[in-house]
Enzyme design. Structure first.
Site, PDB file in Angstrom:
ATOM      1  N   TYR A  14       4.637   2.504  -2.215  1.00 53.08           N
ATOM      2  CA  TYR A  14       5.515   1.673  -3.038  1.00 53.08           C
ATOM      3  C   TYR A  14       6.965   2.154  -2.927  1.00 53.08           C
ATOM      4  O   TYR A  14       7.305   3.259  -3.348  1.00 53.08           O
ATOM      5  CB  TYR A  14       5.083   1.704  -4.500  1.00 53.08           C
ATOM      6  CG  TYR A  14       3.673   1.220  -4.760  1.00 53.08           C
ATOM      7  CD1 TYR A  14       2.954   0.489  -3.810  1.00 53.08           C
ATOM      8  CD2 TYR A  14       3.047   1.490  -5.969  1.00 53.08           C
ATOM      9  CE1 TYR A  14       1.660   0.061  -4.069  1.00 53.08           C
ATOM     10  CE2 TYR A  14       1.759   1.054  -6.235  1.00 53.08           C
ATOM     11  CZ  TYR A  14       1.069   0.344  -5.285  1.00 53.08           C
ATOM     12  OH  TYR A  14      -0.213  -0.086  -5.536  1.00 53.08           O
TER      13      TYR A  14
ATOM     14  N   HIS B 114      -5.772   4.457  -0.182  1.00 55.36           N
ATOM     15  CA  HIS B 114      -5.242   3.125  -0.486  1.00 55.36           C
ATOM     16  C   HIS B 114      -6.081   2.006   0.131  1.00 55.36           C
ATOM     17  O   HIS B 114      -6.287   0.965  -0.486  1.00 55.36           O
ATOM     18  CB  HIS B 114      -3.796   3.039  -0.005  1.00 55.36           C
ATOM     19  CG  HIS B 114      -2.951   2.128  -0.827  1.00 55.36           C
ATOM     20  ND1 HIS B 114      -1.608   2.330  -1.033  1.00 55.36           N
ATOM     21  CD2 HIS B 114      -3.236   0.991  -1.500  1.00 55.36           C
ATOM     22  CE1 HIS B 114      -1.120   1.365  -1.802  1.00 55.36           C
ATOM     23  NE2 HIS B 114      -2.084   0.542  -2.090  1.00 55.36           N
TER      24      HIS B 114
END
Length: 277
Positions: A53, A111
């Site tokens: 992010y 992830h």
């Protein structure tokens, strides 16, 4: 706040704060930090972030928000698949810890699956836990078959959560993934519970919201929280938005509400591929 069981003697808040797209623009940083702090004040102590992010920028925003409040925060981050080798996972975790200004993560996730062997990644996660760098580990964007393979891999049964896309328009996990996780005590973390805002324009959702004196977003979040074994991590970039999200904990959907939502957003009747954003 309500909680899910997370391994022996630990628990996971059912509602937290997401940080996807935070840390991407410097001019938004002050508002993002303020929103996260407001969430902590309201009891939304679960904060989910990732090295991806904002190329680490979201983790830096989180660090500023939790400064002086680390012990009250349940902190989650994620390793990118291309970093998820034995050595790479450990190094990625250490970089995240530096950006977050902490010595430990409460939960560290892969992830999504990539090219590195799953057994290698799990070995690294177990080593990080043994070294005190993380308290728990899990996965993200894994379907049921991925989880079955994980549990056949050494250390795989130590996975405590799977973070997936789940909301009223993405109900595929209900058919097989959610039941599998419930049977094994694996918590499911639902990201994008309001479908990045697209659900808010739905007429049926608005009608249910009107009956409760709530917003469509609160109904969408309350619906996710109604599912056993599931927590939600909506993102909020303003204090007002955070306050609205927190109020979703007070919404109690009736059977009439649930039936109306099932009619508008039918549950799956067969296995469906896991969706991602």
């Amino acid at each position: 706040m309500r909680y899910l069981r997370l391994g022996p003697g630990d628990r996971l808040p059912v509602l937290g704060q997401g940080t996807w797209h935070m840390g991407e623009r410097g001019r938004d940083r002050e508002a993002e930090v303020e929103a996260l702090r407001a969430g902590l004040d309201l009891g939304l102590t679960l904060i989910d972030t990732a090295e991806m992010y904002g190329d680490g920028g979201a983790e830096e925003v989180v660090a500023e928000a939790i400064a002086g409040r680390r012990d009250e925060t349940f902190l989650v981050s994620k390793v990118l698949p291309h970093n998820a080798s034995l050595r790479g996972t450990i190094e990625a975790c250490e970089r995240s810890l530096r950006r977050l200004g902490t010595d430990r993560l409460d939960l560290y996730l892969l992830h999504w699956r990539g090219g590195h062997p799953l057994a290698e990644t799990l070995r690294a996660l177990e080593r990080l836990r043994a070294d005190g760098k993380i308290r728990h580990f899990g996965v993200s964007n894994f379907d049921r078959e991925d989880l079955r393979e994980t549990w056949r891999t050494p250390c795989g049964e130590q996975v405590v959560t799977d973070q997936v896309l789940y909301n009223l328009t993405r109900r595929g996990p209900e058919f097989d993934l959610l039941p599998w996780c419930r049977e094994r005590g694996v918590a499911v973390m639902a990201y994008s519970p309001i479908e990045q805002g697209r659900l808010l324009r739905d007429r049926v959702l608005a009608e249910v919201a009107e009956r409760h004196g709530a917003t469509p977003a609160q109904i969408a979040i309350a619906w996710v929280l109604h599912q056993p074994g599931v927590c939600a991590i909506p993102k909020a970039a303003t204090r007002e938005h955070v306050e609205q999200n927190a109020a979703a904990l007070e919404v109690r959907l009736t059977q009439e509400d649930l039936s109306a939502l099932d009619t508008r957003f039918p549950p799956p009747t067969r296995p469906e591929p896991l969706e991602v954003l």
